[in-house]
Design an enzyme around this catalytic site. Structure first.
Site, short mmCIF file in Angstrom:
data_model
loop_
_atom_site.label_atom_id
_atom_site.label_comp_id
_atom_site.label_asym_id
_atom_site.label_seq_id
_atom_site.Cartn_x
_atom_site.Cartn_y
_atom_site.Cartn_z
CG ASP A 1 2.95 6.32 2.56
OD1 ASP A 1 1.81 5.61 2.89
OD2 ASP A 1 3.88 6.37 3.07
CE1 TYR B 1 7.99 1.02 -2.36
CE2 TYR B 1 8.34 -1.06 -1.35
CZ TYR B 1 7.43 -0.05 -1.65
OH TYR B 1 6.06 -0.53 -1.27
NE ARG C 1 8.35 9.50 1.87
CZ ARG C 1 7.11 9.83 2.33
NH1 ARG C 1 6.25 8.86 2.30
NH2 ARG C 1 7.24 11.13 2.44
NE ARG D 1 -3.43 0.05 2.74
CZ ARG D 1 -4.28 0.34 3.50
NH1 ARG D 1 -4.86 -0.80 4.15
NH2 ARG D 1 -4.94 1.26 3.85
#
Length: 286
Positions: free
Chosen positions: A63, A124, A212, A61
């Site tokens: 952001d 990622y 992040r 999910r």
């Protein structure tokens, strides 16, 4: 919880991509906020001429502002709907969806497949440039500008101290009842020929803001504000450090999700649902 598909339904896998710039994240939300899930579910309902919405389950999910190139989701459709639309569903979705979200593959999923719980890793990539002139205007929605020269060797040294299974509470926005224990398998920086630095981050799963936050800590190392040992020290402390900045979302893209062989899916689903704890010997380990 069982992953068996209900009688009369077929589990369908969707491989998709989206530009997250204009989305308020993946998950459907109350009100009129635009999300990837709502766009896809609305499009599915229209092209299948269904009276009700078919809910999607997603591998990760993302952001608001985060992109995806290799996202995976599943949906359970009535057998008659799948039989009627399976050959034309991909093209019909392409005609109905907005241009910033695309489904590239639609297929009947194997037994026990669950887009979320069957996944064994997610990969990622975070992209950042330290070019003194800023970001290429054509890539401004996908690359972060860091206004200090970055030393990728120092950042890779810092990354090495974060690999393995740890409690990443210091790098996560904690949610009640959710574990922050993760296995970080790969974390490395490479400077591309155009000068853009890419951080590849691969783990079994990620907690909220984890990638992040890790990138934010390593940028502080890369520009000389902190030594390479600092990110691992923050990890060992186990609490959020105000010096760790959560970098902006637009540099982050979900590139790929990995799944085991079909015969391992049921076992993987059970493993993924078990709440993990670290062994006592690992407590306080750096």
């Amino acid at each position: 919880m069982s992953d068996e598909v209900r009688a009369g339904q077929v589990r369908v896998r969707l491989d998709l991509a989206y530009d997250g710039s204009d989305f308020s994240g993946w998950a459907r939300q109350k009100g009129d906020r635009r999300t990837v899930q709502s766009e896809l579910e609305d499009a599915l309902q229209v092209v299948t001429r269904s009276a009700e919405r078919h809910e999607l389950t997603v591998a990760g999910r993302t952001d608001a502002g985060v992109h995806a190139r290799g996202q995976v989701a599943h949906v359970d459709l009535p057998e008659e709907v799948w039989a009627q639309h399976r050959e034309k569903l991909l093209r019909r979705l392409a005609g109905r969806l907005p241009h910033d979200v695309r489904v590239f593959r639609v297929s009947e999923a194997p037994a026990h497949f669950n887009a979320r719980f069957s996944a064994i890793w997610r990969r990622y990539v975070y992209r950042v440039t330290d070019h003194p002139g800023g970001v290429d205007p054509l890539r401004r929605s996908h690359v972060l500008w860091h206004n200090w020269p970055l030393d990728e060797t120092a950042m890779n040294e810092a990354a090495a101290g974060l690999l393995g299974e740890h409690d990443f509470a210091a790098y996560c926005k904690q949610r009640e009842g959710a574990t922050t224990i993760r296995t970080l398998r790969r974390l490395e920086w490479r400077r591309q020929p155009d000068g853009v630095l890419e951080a590849t981050v691969l783990a079994d799963a990620f907690c909220h803001n984890m990638v992040r936050s890790l990138v934010g800590a390593m940028l502080f190392v890369g520009d000389g504000h902190r030594p390479p040992s600092w990110p691992a020290q923050v990890l060992a402390a186990g609490v959020r450090d105000s010096a760790v900045h959560v970098v902006r979302p637009h540099g982050l893209t979900l590139e790929e999700v990995g799944y085991p062989a079909d015969e391992r899916l049921a076992d993987r689903n059970r493993e993924a649902r078990n709440r993990r704890t670290l062994p006592a010997s690992a407590a306080g380990c750096c």
